[in-house]
Design a protein around this motif. Structure first.
Motif, PDB file in Angstrom:
ATOM      1  N   PHE A  13      11.334  -6.658  77.318  1.00 60.52           N
ATOM      2  CA  PHE A  13      11.801  -5.583  76.481  1.00 60.52           C
ATOM      3  C   PHE A  13      10.284  -4.672  76.094  1.00 60.52           C
ATOM      4  CE2 PHE A  13      15.562  -8.134  76.381  1.00 60.52           C
ATOM      5  CZ  PHE A  13      16.496  -7.153  76.709  1.00 60.52           C
ATOM      6  N   ALA A  22      11.554 -11.758  77.517  1.00 57.26           N
ATOM      7  CA  ALA A  22      12.597 -12.426  77.007  1.00 57.26           C
ATOM      8  C   ALA A  22      13.109 -13.289  78.190  1.00 57.26           C
ATOM      9  CB  ALA A  22      14.095 -11.464  76.855  1.00 57.26           C
ATOM     10  N   SER A  42      18.386 -20.110  69.740  1.00 57.51           N
ATOM     11  CA  SER A  42      18.765 -18.412  69.814  1.00 57.51           C
ATOM     12  C   SER A  42      17.386 -17.782  70.098  1.00 57.51           C
ATOM     13  CB  SER A  42      19.087 -17.937  68.531  1.00 57.51           C
ATOM     14  OG  SER A  42      18.333 -18.043  67.610  1.00 57.51           O
ATOM     15  N   GLY A  43      17.294 -16.823  70.798  1.00 55.12           N
ATOM     16  CA  GLY A  43      16.272 -16.261  71.526  1.00 55.12           C
ATOM     17  C   GLY A  43      15.424 -16.781  72.771  1.00 55.12           C
ATOM     18  N   SER A  44      16.277 -17.754  73.066  1.00 56.05           N
ATOM     19  CA  SER A  44      15.587 -18.427  74.527  1.00 56.05           C
ATOM     20  C   SER A  44      15.811 -17.736  75.561  1.00 56.05           C
ATOM     21  CB  SER A  44      15.890 -19.879  74.443  1.00 56.05           C
ATOM     22  OG  SER A  44      17.278 -19.910  74.676  1.00 56.05           O
ATOM     23  N   GLY A  45      16.775 -16.624  75.558  1.00 55.27           N
ATOM     24  CA  GLY A  45      16.733 -15.709  76.758  1.00 55.27           C
ATOM     25  C   GLY A  45      18.070 -15.913  77.672  1.00 55.27           C
ATOM     26  N   LYS A  46      19.057 -16.672  76.903  1.00 57.15           N
ATOM     27  CA  LYS A  46      20.202 -17.016  77.875  1.00 57.15           C
ATOM     28  C   LYS A  46      21.043 -15.830  77.927  1.00 57.15           C
ATOM     29  CE  LYS A  46      21.735 -19.621  74.036  1.00 57.15           C
ATOM     30  NZ  LYS A  46      20.634 -19.532  73.067  1.00 57.15           N
ATOM     31  N   SER A  47      21.374 -15.125  77.036  1.00 56.95           N
ATOM     32  CA  SER A  47      22.274 -13.813  77.063  1.00 56.95           C
ATOM     33  C   SER A  47      21.322 -13.054  77.993  1.00 56.95           C
ATOM     34  CB  SER A  47      22.443 -13.189  75.641  1.00 56.95           C
ATOM     35  OG  SER A  47      22.906 -14.077  74.777  1.00 56.95           O
ATOM     36  N   VAL A  48      20.168 -12.489  77.708  1.00 59.21           N
ATOM     37  CA  VAL A  48      19.383 -11.759  78.644  1.00 59.21           C
ATOM     38  C   VAL A  48      19.331 -11.972  80.048  1.00 59.21           C
ATOM     39  CG1 VAL A  48      17.432 -10.604  79.089  1.00 59.21           C
ATOM     40  CG2 VAL A  48      18.013 -11.017  76.764  1.00 59.21           C
TER      41      VAL A  48
HETATM   42  N1  LIG Z   1      17.952  -4.902  73.336  1.00 51.26           N
HETATM   43  C1  LIG Z   1      16.671  -5.574  73.120  1.00 51.26           C
HETATM   44  N2  LIG Z   1      15.617  -4.967  72.678  1.00 51.26           N
HETATM   45  C2  LIG Z   1      14.493  -5.761  72.400  1.00 51.26           C
HETATM   46  N3  LIG Z   1      14.321  -7.052  72.425  1.00 51.26           N
HETATM   47  C3  LIG Z   1      15.580  -7.612  72.921  1.00 51.26           C
HETATM   48  C4  LIG Z   1      16.452  -7.092  73.326  1.00 51.26           C
HETATM   49  N4  LIG Z   1      17.749  -7.809  73.706  1.00 51.26           N
HETATM   50  C5  LIG Z   1      16.975  -9.065  73.594  1.00 51.26           C
HETATM   51  N5  LIG Z   1      15.862  -9.139  73.187  1.00 51.26           N
HETATM   52  C6  LIG Z   1      14.897 -10.177  72.846  1.00 51.26           C
HETATM   53  O1  LIG Z   1      15.064 -10.771  74.279  1.00 51.26           O
HETATM   54  C7  LIG Z   1      14.768 -12.336  73.651  1.00 51.26           C
HETATM   55  C8  LIG Z   1      16.276 -13.287  74.297  1.00 51.26           C
HETATM   56  O2  LIG Z   1      17.175 -12.925  73.825  1.00 51.26           O
HETATM   57  P1  LIG Z   1      18.712 -13.611  74.038  1.00 51.26           P
HETATM   58  O3  LIG Z   1      18.870 -13.642  75.665  1.00 51.26           O
HETATM   59  O4  LIG Z   1      19.614 -12.502  73.417  1.00 51.26           O
HETATM   60  O5  LIG Z   1      18.558 -15.029  73.590  1.00 51.26           O
HETATM   61  P2  LIG Z   1      19.700 -15.969  73.561  1.00 51.26           P
HETATM   62  O6  LIG Z   1      18.968 -17.164  73.974  1.00 51.26           O
HETATM   63  O7  LIG Z   1      19.837 -16.254  71.840  1.00 51.26           O
HETATM   64  O8  LIG Z   1      20.842 -15.379  74.101  1.00 51.26           O
HETATM   65  C9  LIG Z   1      14.746 -12.178  72.197  1.00 51.26           C
HETATM   66  O9  LIG Z   1      13.283 -12.498  71.693  1.00 51.26           O
HETATM   67  C10 LIG Z   1      15.445 -11.099  71.822  1.00 51.26           C
HETATM   68  O10 LIG Z   1      14.907 -10.610  70.576  1.00 51.26           O
END
Ligand SMILES: Nc1ncnc2c1ncn2[C@@H]1O[C@H](COP(=O)(O)OP(=O)(O)O)[C@@H](O)[C@H]1O
Ligand SMILES: Nc1ncnc2c1ncn2[C@@H]1O[C@H](COP(=O)(O)OP(=O)(O)OP(=O)(O)O)[C@@H](O)[C@H]1O
Ligand code: SF4
Ligand code: SF4
Ligand SMILES: [Mg+2]
Ligand SMILES: [Mg+2]
Lengths: 325, 338
Positions: A13, A22, A42-48
């Motif tokens: 990002f 991410a 949270s923030g480990s990159g699972k959703s991304v």
């Molecule tokens: N739209 C965005 N803009 C900037 N940073 C993002 C965005 N979406 C996710 N991130 C960053 O990417 C990283 C991984 O996020 P995410 O995959 O949501 O974590 P999780 O493991 O909780 O699902 C985090 O540091 C988050 O802040």
């Protein structure tokens, strides 16, 4: 051939406060019918990771910097819009923690369920309605012919989650990606939803990627688990091995900090510090700042996943060097 | 009413007797009509001893937060009494309640929402000290630094704002603020629910350590039973405004007696694949019912696998079942014999 094969995925990002890495070099694959758990804080990159596969990364600020995600021969990260439409939302479906992410608050449930069938399957309106009623019935909504005409806000949280699952499964996908679908629910409702996902999986024979931060949820549901930390996979194994003989120091520490595994009245095991800031350079192992086994090598070399056995891989340099048991 | 046996000796610091908090619900846009009542808390009798941790669990909407707000007298009590160190708060005037709040502090789930974003850590912690005049202005700095150290924060972060901290650190600030006036009782409403496992463990250790060191009493509200079991001496299980089971923490979780507690315990996923794959889970039908129109008799009867005809008409009182255990079920004996 695996159903889905992700190789060297990097999603960054680009924001005003820096570049957030991410997801930073993630590779994994999934067989037909298999259930893969992805766990991590949270923030480990699972959703991304999963948003990247589904084409849901907001661009800008997000950008897929490298990688491929091959689903049945098609690279989802570099495919044409026509190829994407034929797969995403039909053969690969996704459900979310907040059902309102996929439900439209201003549309009746009936229209929302029927729409994908009209788009993807060329069904007549009445045939689509029959399928929609059957879908609601199969996720345990009583009186579907009355309830199908309601709006999302007229359902309880657990019921909305069921409706979203019905909607995701109505095209009989081969892969379901579930991003913390039970995190906001009560344990009793969570138990219902987990049973439902298992039942639908048996009936449809679909593969599932289940994202959660709850190791307990993973243990009963998944065939295989991979642990993410700071945008990378640090360990991946079949579920029994991951729970009974985890090798990566982060997985071990995570497991040791679960209260239910520790006797009452004792000090809980804790991992000191916090996850790293992903916009700062992260030389070497991402866990080094918190790892009680870290040495100078750990910040000098970037670890890669290496197999300990055909079903178990992990990315600790010192385990790989035979220095940690 | 039968008086529950599992009240801890010695004299409790906090006592609730048949406490009720009902909210009127009105409908209509221009002409509000009174259409019903939400019985958010409906006859709760509980006591907490000095230095004791009482865990309070139950599903969303069952009344846990309302009970917490009732104890602090942040909502008007419909009935019953709340007694803190012998003082009846329900009949006290506003200034007495304000004075009592020195002894009774609250920590919330979302520290971000409960901390003022425009106040530094120093301002946040100094404010209660100055308002209550508990230390001389010259000593404020030292007191704030000491408070920060107590909760594991480095005093050099004193001039930072809440957004500059992580979720776990913000929860430490909220805990420090609750401790500023050296209260006797802390009510913590889901203090770790928003935190990751590794951070959650840090905060749980901190709370447990503070309870021990300062002989604090803690009412710990959560929906995660394994967390509650770890920190609590006793656990109260709430369903639709009422306590349905009360007993020693390990006993309640390991040998639940009330059918609802049984289902709740069986719904917790355990981080052991062998256990998960072999055990029988009680999956309750339906959603938790609404407290607006609670079911008649035992409010749990529409979801209870053991419900009989009598459960639809008789309200089970919370009554002693065995040593140190109170259960509100008409069929406890029969069910335990199964
Ligand atoms: N739209 C965005 N803009 C900037 N940073 C993002 C965005 N979406 C996710 N991130 C960053 O990417 C990283 C991984 O996020 P995410 O995959 O949501 O974590 P999780 O493991 O909780 O699902 C985090 O540091 C988050 O802040
Ligand atoms: N001010 C109010 N006016 C009307 N109803 C209210 C009010 N405050 C709470 N309620 C209702 O009282 C019931 C209990 O709510 P409460 O917030 O105490 O639940 P809870 O157990 O804390 O739930 P959660 O686990 O979701 O935090 C709910 O039905 C809620 O909608
Ligand atoms: S590589 Fe080093 S820092 Fe990383 S987990 Fe292994 S020992 Fe710890
Ligand atoms: S009183 Fe009846 S309905 Fe209520 S918990 Fe006991 S058996 Fe179930
Ligand atoms: Mg996420
Ligand atoms: Mg609450």
């Amino acid at each position: 051939m695996p159903l889905l094969s992700v190789t060297d995925l990097r999603t960054y990002f680009h924001t005003r406060s820096g570049v957030y890495r991410a997801v930073d070099g993630v590779s994994f694959s999934l067989e037909r019918g298999e259930t893969l758990g992805i766990v991590g804080e949270s923030g480990s990159g699972k959703s991304v990771t999963c948003y990247s596969i589904m084409g849901l990364i907001p661009t800008p600020p997000g950008r897929i910097e490298s990688g491929t995600a091959i689903f049945d021969g098609v690279d989802l990260l570099h495919c044409t819009p026509t190829q994407s439409r034929a797969i995403r939302g039909k053969r690969v479906a996704m459900i979310f923690q907040d059902p309102m992410t996929s439900l439209n608050p201003y549309m009746r449930i009936s229209d929302q369920l029927i729409e994908p069938l009209l788009i993807h399957e060329n069904l007549s309106k009445s045939a689509a309605r029959q399928r929609a009623l059957a879908a609601l019935e199969s996720v345990g909504i009583n009186d579907p012919d009355k309830r199908i005409n309601l709006y999302p806000h007229e359902f309880s949280g657990g019921m909305r989650q069921r409706v979203m699952i019905a909607m995701a499964l109505i095209t009989k996908p081969e892969l379901l990606i579930a991003d913390e679908p039970t995190t906001a629910l009560d344990v009793t409702v969570q138990a219902q939803i987990l049973e439902l996902i298992k039942k639908m999986q048996r009936e449809l024979g679909m593969a599932v990627i289940f994202i959660t931060h709850d190791l307990g949820v993973v243990s009963g549901l998944c065939d295989r688990v991979q642990v993410m930390y700071a945008g990378r996979i640090v360990e991946s194994a079949d579920t029994r091995t991951l729970f009974h003989s985890p090798r990566h120091p982060y997985t071990r520490a995570l497991q040791r900090s679960i209260p239910s595994l520790q006797p009452k009245g004792t000090e809980l095991y804790t991992i000191s510090g916090m996850p790293p800031d992903l916009s700062k350079p992260l030389p070497g192992c991402g866990f080094s700042a918190r790892c009680e086994h870290a040495t100078a090598t750990c910040t000098a070399t970037t670890p890669a996943l290496a197999n300990l056995s055909p079903t178990h891989a992990q990315a600790c340099l010192r385990v790989q060097a035979g220095e940690l048991l | 009413m039968t008086s529950p046996t599992s009240s801890p000796s010695p004299a409790p610091i906090l006592e609730l007797r048949d406490v009720k908090t009902h909210f009127p619900i009105s409908s209509g846009f221009l002409f509000k009509r009174h259409v019903g009542t939400v019985k958010a808390v409906d006859g709760v009798t509980l006591s907490v001893a000095r230095g004791e941790v009482l865990g309070l669990v139950g599903e969303s909407g069952c009344g846990k937060s309302t009970l917490a707000r009732t104890i602090l007298q942040l909502v008007p009590t419909t009935g019953g009494t709340v007694i803190l160190s012998g003082q009846n708060l329900t009949t006290s005037n506003t200034s007495d309640i304000l004075a009592a709040r020195r002894d009774l502090q609250m920590v919330f789930q979302d520290p971000y929402a409960s901390l003022n974003p425009r106040m530094t850590v120093f301002d946040t912690l100094a404010e209660p000290l100055l308002v209550h005049g508990v230390c001389r202005p010259a000593d404020i700095n030292a007191r704030v630094a000491a408070l920060m150290r107590t909760v594991g924060l480095a005093p050099r972060f004193m001039q930072k704002y809440p957004h500059e901290f992580s979720g776990g650190q913000r929860q430490r600030i909220a805990i420090a603020r609750a401790l500023a006036l050296e209260p006797k009782v802390i009510i913590a409403d889901e203090p770790v629910s928003a935190l990751d496992v590794s951070i959650q463990a840090q905060i749980l250790n901190l709370l447990a350590q503070l309870v021990r060191k300062m002989n604090l009493s803690l009412v710990f509200i959560a929906h995660d039973l394994s967390v509650v079991k770890h920190i609590s001496d006793r656990i109260a299980v709430m369903y639709l405004g009422k306590i349905v089971e009360l007993g020693r923490a390990a006993d309640v979780i390991e040998r639940p007696r009330h059918p609802y507690t049984r289902a709740l315990v069986s719904a917790i996923p355990t981080p052991d694949p062998d256990v998960e794959r072999t055990r029988q889970r009680i999956v309750l039908p339906g959603d938790p019912p609404s407290p607006i129109n609670p079911p008649s008799g035992c409010a749990f009867h529409p979801r209870c696998p053991y419900a009989h005809e009598i459960c639809k008409s008789s309200v089970p009182p919370l009554a002693p079942f065995e040593a140190g255990r109170d259960v509100a079920c008409l069929r406890t004996e029969e069910i335990s014999a199964l």
